[in-house]
Design a protein around this motif. Structure first.
Motif, short mmCIF file in Angstrom:
data_model
loop_
_atom_site.label_atom_id
_atom_site.label_comp_id
_atom_site.label_asym_id
_atom_site.label_seq_id
_atom_site.Cartn_x
_atom_site.Cartn_y
_atom_site.Cartn_z
N PRO A 56 0.76 -1.17 -0.01
CA PRO A 56 -0.11 0.02 -0.15
C PRO A 56 0.73 1.28 -0.13
CG PRO A 56 -0.29 -1.16 2.38
CD PRO A 56 0.95 -1.91 1.18
N PHE A 57 0.48 2.14 -0.75
CA PHE A 57 1.23 3.52 -0.64
C PHE A 57 0.07 4.74 -0.75
CE2 PHE A 57 4.36 0.80 -3.19
CZ PHE A 57 5.48 1.33 -2.15
N SER A 72 5.02 8.50 -3.26
CA SER A 72 6.66 8.83 -3.07
C SER A 72 7.05 7.61 -2.04
CB SER A 72 6.56 10.19 -2.50
OG SER A 72 6.26 10.98 -3.28
N THR A 73 8.29 7.25 -2.02
CA THR A 73 8.67 6.06 -1.03
C THR A 73 10.11 6.31 -0.77
OG1 THR A 73 8.54 3.79 -0.63
CG2 THR A 73 9.01 4.51 -2.84
N ARG A 74 10.45 5.75 0.19
CA ARG A 74 11.93 5.41 0.69
C ARG A 74 12.42 4.56 -0.08
NH1 ARG A 74 12.04 6.38 7.17
NH2 ARG A 74 12.16 4.23 7.11
N ARG A 78 20.40 0.26 0.92
CA ARG A 78 20.80 -0.74 1.89
C ARG A 78 20.57 -2.12 1.15
NH1 ARG A 78 18.74 -0.49 7.37
NH2 ARG A 78 16.85 -1.11 6.17
N ALA A 80 19.20 -4.24 2.49
CA ALA A 80 18.01 -4.97 3.18
C ALA A 80 16.62 -4.28 2.35
CB ALA A 80 17.91 -4.11 4.38
N SER A 81 17.12 -3.72 1.12
CA SER A 81 15.93 -2.93 0.46
C SER A 81 15.13 -4.34 -0.23
CB SER A 81 16.44 -2.31 -0.83
OG SER A 81 15.36 -1.90 -1.54
N LYS A 85 10.89 -3.23 -3.53
CA LYS A 85 11.37 -1.71 -3.78
C LYS A 85 12.38 -1.84 -5.00
CE LYS A 85 9.32 0.91 -0.60
NZ LYS A 85 9.77 1.48 0.66
N THR A 126 3.39 12.04 2.69
CA THR A 126 2.71 11.79 1.62
C THR A 126 1.41 12.04 1.60
OG1 THR A 126 2.70 9.42 2.11
CG2 THR A 126 4.54 10.09 0.36
N GLU A 241 -2.84 7.59 10.13
CA GLU A 241 -2.28 6.88 9.28
C GLU A 241 -1.11 5.81 9.24
OE1 GLU A 241 -4.25 4.89 7.28
OE2 GLU A 241 -4.19 5.87 5.32
N SER A 242 -1.09 4.66 9.85
CA SER A 242 0.20 4.08 10.28
C SER A 242 0.79 3.36 9.03
CB SER A 242 0.05 3.40 11.24
OG SER A 242 1.42 2.77 11.78
N ALA A 244 2.38 0.54 8.12
CA ALA A 244 2.43 -0.73 8.31
C ALA A 244 3.39 -1.38 7.26
CB ALA A 244 1.25 -1.62 8.46
N GLU A 247 9.49 -1.24 9.58
CA GLU A 247 9.70 -1.65 11.21
C GLU A 247 9.58 -0.63 11.79
OE1 GLU A 247 13.39 -3.19 10.07
OE2 GLU A 247 12.51 -5.14 9.31
C1 LIG Z 1 -2.06 2.73 4.53
C2 LIG Z 1 -0.60 2.74 4.16
C3 LIG Z 1 0.03 3.84 3.46
C4 LIG Z 1 1.57 3.75 3.23
N1 LIG Z 1 2.17 4.66 2.43
C5 LIG Z 1 3.19 4.79 2.19
C6 LIG Z 1 4.02 5.78 1.55
O1 LIG Z 1 3.31 6.85 1.13
N2 LIG Z 1 5.33 5.50 1.32
C7 LIG Z 1 6.04 4.59 1.71
O2 LIG Z 1 7.11 4.40 1.64
N3 LIG Z 1 5.50 3.66 2.39
C8 LIG Z 1 4.05 3.68 2.61
N4 LIG Z 1 3.51 2.59 3.40
C9 LIG Z 1 4.32 1.41 3.57
C10 LIG Z 1 4.60 0.47 2.43
O3 LIG Z 1 3.66 -0.24 2.04
C11 LIG Z 1 5.96 -0.32 2.65
O4 LIG Z 1 5.37 -1.21 3.64
C12 LIG Z 1 7.21 0.22 3.20
O5 LIG Z 1 7.41 1.36 2.19
C13 LIG Z 1 8.29 -0.58 3.30
O6 LIG Z 1 8.54 -1.18 1.93
P1 LIG Z 1 9.52 -2.58 1.93
O7 LIG Z 1 9.64 -3.48 3.17
O8 LIG Z 1 9.16 -3.00 0.65
O9 LIG Z 1 10.87 -2.18 1.53
P2 LIG Z 1 12.03 -1.38 1.99
O10 LIG Z 1 11.75 0.08 2.23
O11 LIG Z 1 13.31 -1.59 1.01
O12 LIG Z 1 12.47 -1.98 3.32
C14 LIG Z 1 12.95 -3.08 3.70
C15 LIG Z 1 13.10 -3.21 4.93
O13 LIG Z 1 14.14 -2.46 5.74
C16 LIG Z 1 13.33 -1.54 6.75
N5 LIG Z 1 13.97 -0.38 6.54
C17 LIG Z 1 13.68 0.60 5.51
N6 LIG Z 1 14.15 1.80 5.77
C18 LIG Z 1 14.83 1.76 6.67
C19 LIG Z 1 15.54 2.63 7.71
N7 LIG Z 1 15.79 3.98 7.23
N8 LIG Z 1 15.91 2.34 9.08
C20 LIG Z 1 15.46 1.06 9.58
N9 LIG Z 1 14.99 0.24 8.86
C21 LIG Z 1 14.52 0.45 7.55
C22 LIG Z 1 12.09 -1.66 6.28
O14 LIG Z 1 11.01 -1.47 7.50
C23 LIG Z 1 11.81 -2.89 5.98
O15 LIG Z 1 11.63 -3.78 6.69
C24 LIG Z 1 2.18 2.49 3.64
C25 LIG Z 1 1.61 1.49 4.29
C26 LIG Z 1 0.17 1.75 4.40
C27 LIG Z 1 -0.25 0.59 5.42
#
Ligand SMILES: Cc1cc2nc3c(=O)[nH]c(=O)nc-3n(C[C@H](O)[C@H](O)[C@H](O)COP(=O)(O)OP(=O)(O)OC[C@H]3O[C@@H](n4cnc5c(N)ncnc54)[C@H](O)[C@@H]3O)c2cc1C
Length: 247
Positions: A56-57, A72-74, A78, A80-81, A85, A126, A241-242, A244, A247
């Motif tokens: 979700p975004f 927009s997203t992080r 690292r 860990a991506s 992503k 966002t 809006e959390s 989820a 981490e």
């Molecule tokens: C309603 C809703 C709206 C959302 N909106 C957004 C949004 O607008 N933008 C957005 O980016 N996400 C949003 N999210 C979260 C999104 O869905 C992903 O869960 C989130 O971006 C993490 O993605 P990932 O685990 O695929 O990847 P990655 O970001 O690649 O992360 C991989 C792992 O590393 C951890 N991690 C990443 N960066 C860091 C850091 N700097 N320090 C420590 N640990 C880190 C993460 O928690 C994850 O476990 C939303 C979620 C919900 C439920």
């Protein structure tokens, strides 16, 4: 609120917002009815990602920005991506992706006699960016105060745009706070505390006539909710809006 629909959208542009944040702007060739603050669910077909193939975004664009949809997203450099992503970051303009939207009840107040106070950090901006852009375009009566925390000024997503919106909208006030100014090359003369009770209290005039908006990764949202609870803000006056999945 509109029922969710499934659609395929084409990537038009990838934009570097900060060293860690990218925006993905998709062309919308049909009308999608959504409200500012709602989110979409994206499926990149990455079946091998242990966290699943969808994410979700929040929709970062505003419904007033016709013909496009932005998230927009992080993107962490690292290791860990996630596979999701990685795939997202590798998309090139012209790539098509499947989304479902809109979802969520994180919405602007219908009652304009109440002001909105938004508390956020980093990527949590966002849905608020969508709301702020929308309110500036169509709800000039709505008072909004954004308290926005980032590590260093270079990390502030939409920094220039937020400044421009505040110049256009006399009812919008944006207060940045920078928690690690010494890690920045830019000299920072603004606030440096974290968002705490003192800072929030300083920026509200009438707690009973305020709706609070909190969004971002779960740890950030939880700490903001603790602050509001300490201030005896009623839960009906808090929208959160959390994100989820972080981490
Ligand atoms: C309603 C809703 C709206 C959302 N909106 C957004 C949004 O607008 N933008 C957005 O980016 N996400 C949003 N999210 C979260 C999104 O869905 C992903 O869960 C989130 O971006 C993490 O993605 P990932 O685990 O695929 O990847 P990655 O970001 O690649 O992360 C991989 C792992 O590393 C951890 N991690 C990443 N960066 C860091 C850091 N700097 N320090 C420590 N640990 C880190 C993460 O928690 C994850 O476990 C939303 C979620 C919900 C439920």
């Amino acid at each position: 609120l509109s029922s969710p629909v499934v659609l395929q959208v084409e990537l038009r542009e990838k934009r570097v917002e900060t060293p860690d944040v990218r925006s993905f702007i998709f062309a919308l060739d049909r009308d999608l009815s959504y409200s500012p603050g709602q989110y979409l669910v994206m499926d990149l077909g990455v079946a091998e990602d242990p966290k699943g193939r969808i994410r979700p975004f929040s929709i970062a664009s505003s419904p007033t920005e016709k013909g496009l949809l932005m998230i927009s997203t992080r993107v962490t450099s690292r290791l860990a991506s996630s596979l999701f992503k990685k795939r997202l970051n590798e998309l090139e303009p012209g790539s098509k992706v499947n989304i479902r939207a809109p979802f969520g009840r994180f919405l602007l107040p219908a009652d304009t006699s109440k002001g909105a106070v938004m508390l956020s950090g980093g990527i949590g901006i966002t849905p608020l960016r969508s709301m702020i852009k929308y309110a500036t375009d169509l709800r000039p009566d709505l008072g909004i105060t954004l308290l926005y925390s980032n590590r260093v000024p270079e990390d502030i997503p939409f920094r220039k745009e937020l400044t421009e919106l505040a110049e256009q909208n006399p009812r919008l006030k944006i207060i940045h706070t920078i928690t690690h100014p010494r890690d920045s090359r830019e000299r920072w003369t603004g606030l440096t505390s974290r968002i705490d009770e003192r800072l929030v209290k300083h920026h509200i005039t009438d707690v009973f006539n305020t709706i609070f908006y909190v969004s971002g990764p779960p740890g950030m949202v939880d700490s903001m909710l603790v602050i509001l609870k300490k201030m005896n803000v009623r839960s009906q006056s808090v929208m959160s809006e959390s994100f989820a999945g972080y981490e």
